[in-house]
Scaffold this active site. Structure first.
Site, PDB file in Angstrom:
ATOM      1  CE  LYS A 191      -0.305  -0.689   4.534  1.00 27.46           C
ATOM      2  NZ  LYS A 191      -1.051  -1.059   6.369  1.00 27.46           N
ATOM      3  NE  ARG A 250      -5.891   1.046  11.789  1.00 25.06           N
ATOM      4  CZ  ARG A 250      -5.530   0.723  11.124  1.00 25.06           C
ATOM      5  NH1 ARG A 250      -4.517   1.579  11.634  1.00 25.06           N
ATOM      6  NH2 ARG A 250      -4.568  -0.384  10.629  1.00 25.06           N
ATOM      7  CE1 TYR A 255      12.882  31.884   5.884  1.00 23.92           C
ATOM      8  CE2 TYR A 255      13.374  29.320   5.329  1.00 23.92           C
ATOM      9  CZ  TYR A 255      12.258  30.611   4.754  1.00 23.92           C
ATOM     10  OH  TYR A 255      13.310  30.950   4.186  1.00 23.92           O
ATOM     11  CG  MET A 267       9.560  24.472   0.512  1.00 22.81           C
ATOM     12  SD  MET A 267       8.971  25.526  -0.284  1.00 22.81           S
ATOM     13  CE  MET A 267       7.559  25.812   0.441  1.00 22.81           C
TER      14      MET A 267
HETATM   15  C1  LIG Z   1      -0.168  -1.816   7.056  1.00 21.36           C
HETATM   16  C2  LIG Z   1      -0.628  -3.236   7.637  1.00 21.36           C
HETATM   17  C3  LIG Z   1       0.202  -4.579   7.549  1.00 21.36           C
HETATM   18  C4  LIG Z   1       1.383  -4.201   7.502  1.00 21.36           C
HETATM   19  O1  LIG Z   1       1.908  -3.529   8.542  1.00 21.36           O
HETATM   20  P1  LIG Z   1       3.645  -3.242   8.908  1.00 21.36           P
HETATM   21  O2  LIG Z   1       3.353  -3.000   9.954  1.00 21.36           O
HETATM   22  O3  LIG Z   1       3.676  -3.004   7.538  1.00 21.36           O
HETATM   23  O4  LIG Z   1       4.373  -4.631   8.577  1.00 21.36           O
HETATM   24  C5  LIG Z   1      -0.705  -5.558   7.602  1.00 21.36           C
HETATM   25  N1  LIG Z   1      -2.110  -5.762   7.331  1.00 21.36           N
HETATM   26  C6  LIG Z   1      -2.819  -4.580   7.339  1.00 21.36           C
HETATM   27  C7  LIG Z   1      -4.248  -4.313   8.057  1.00 21.36           C
HETATM   28  C8  LIG Z   1      -2.595  -3.633   7.645  1.00 21.36           C
HETATM   29  O5  LIG Z   1      -2.676  -2.203   7.193  1.00 21.36           O
END
Ligand SMILES: *Cc1c(COP(=O)(O)O)cnc(C)c1O
Length: 369
Positions: free
Chosen positions: A39, A136, A262, A310
């Site tokens: 992802k 969640r 800055y 930046m």
């Molecule tokens: C992002 C995610 C993972 C991977 O988690 P890591 O800690 O990066 O290994 C696995 N399962 C779900 C549901 C996730 O959202």
């Protein structure tokens, strides 16, 4: 000089290390299957290159967050199983089917929508997500109980697996890990009437290192593939994947007392040397690293001084030989000598955020794969 050669900073992604990390995680599972979580553009490293590398290493199941990522990944990997964590949105069923994507069903409404769709279109796999404490995504405990008592709600859906997600797996001693494990096992048992003897998936990267009880049939590592330590505070068992090097644009020999950057947050004295480097918060260098971060040049750690701006950051290179720290030379911001985890600590964040914020202005180059 091409525009990419002119870039002020170079991001090198070691695909051989990604492959080695996949194999190392898979070896931990002793026969269990290992997915790849790609992802957010493979945590900022480039989904296409990373996913191809993982597929070549034997990875057959991939997780993305949303439908667009799934569609993009399908174009890269025609054969792989691709699951979409954020679930089945209203009106998305046709797109899931058209691209052969596996929805992670996160509530009974999504289960119902997929069941109805399959009634007319024939069986297509899905994953059922049970919430065991994250609060969640996934079926709540009452929803899971309802499905257990009314198994016809899932009739006709071939479930690839039932999954849950750990809330504190990077803390090996946190009692929540065992709580969730027990919760997950019970939920899976109660759901046998609805799902049959379905496969199961619980562990993310750190979950793999909690031991075989957490492995089930499929692990879902993400961040460990990309070199972040899944076992803090123990030494990192993974190989470093990312190297970020930024060019020194200008070197200032301090000849009178003054301040840097800055807000004038850092003072300098005659005799010191300040190197200005081509990367800033627009490139994903957290502003919280102001006066707290480090870089490495000629084998020496040099402190980041003044505010991150930046497009620029400044280092005190007084301790480095002048010929080593002059314009055109590079300072390593991230690499084996200054890891993603160290960078994250200095910034007050986690490796995940450092990786996913890696900027678009870097010249990206891939190594191996
Ligand atoms: C992002 C995610 C993972 C991977 O988690 P890591 O800690 O990066 O290994 C696995 N399962 C779900 C549901 C996730 O959202």
């Amino acid at each position: 000089m091409s525009p990419s050669e002119r870039a002020g900073a170079v991001l090198t992604i070691d695909l051989d290390a990604v492959r080695a990390n996949y194999r190392a995680l898979k070896a931990q599972l002793r026969g269990g299957d290992c997915a790849g979580v790609v992802k957010a553009d493979a945590y900022g490293l480039g989904m296409e290159r990373v996913a191809k590398t993982l597929a070549e290493a034997g990875c057959g199941t991939f997780f993305v967050a949303n439908l667009d990522e799934g569609v993009a990944l399908r174009a890269v990997l025609p054969e792989a199983a691709i699951a979409v964590l954020n679930g089945l949105g209203v009106g998305e069923t046709e797109t899931f089917a058209a691209h052969d994507l596996v929805p992670v069903l996160n509530d009974l409404g999504q289960v119902e929508a997929w069941r109805r769709f399959l009634a007319s279109r024939g069986p297509r796999p899905a994953i059922l997500h049970i919430d065991t404490g994250m609060t969640r995504l996934g079926l709540s405990t009452p929803e899971a109980a309802r499905l257990a008592h009314e198994p016809e709600r899932a009739r006709g859906i071939p479930f690839a697996c039932v999954m849950s997600h750990l809330v504190a797996s990077e803390e090996a001693d946190n009692p929540l890990n065992v709580d969730q494990l027990v919760h997950f096992r019970k939920a899976r048992e109660r759901l046998v009437p609805a799902l049959g003897g379905v496969k199961a998936s619980l562990a993310n990267s750190s979950g793999i290192f909690l031991g075989p009880d957490y492995h089930f049939d499929l692990a879902r590592p993400g961040v460990a593939l990309y070199g972040v330590n899944p076992t803090p505070p123990r030494p990192n068992p993974m190989r470093n994947v990312v190297r970020l090097e930024a060019k020194i644009l200008q070197l200032r020999e301090i000849d009178r007392p003054g301040t840097v950057g800055y807000g004038a947050t850092h003072t300098v004295e005659p005799g010191q040397r300040i190197a200005t480097v081509a990367a800033g918060y627009a490139d994903g260098i957290p502003r919280s690293m102001s006066n707290r971060g480090f870089g490495v040049i000629a084998g020496k750690r040099v402190p980041l001084v003044g505010r991150v701006s930046m497009d620029l950051i400044t280092f005190d290179v007084s301790a480095v030989a002048p010929e080593e720290a002059r314009p055109g030379k590079t300072i390593t911001l991230i690499g084996p000598e200054h890891s993603v985890d160290e960078t994250a600590r200095e910034a007050g964040t986690i490796g995940y955020e450092i990786l996913t914020r890696l900027g678009r202005r870097y010249r990206r180059q891939y190594f191996g794969g």
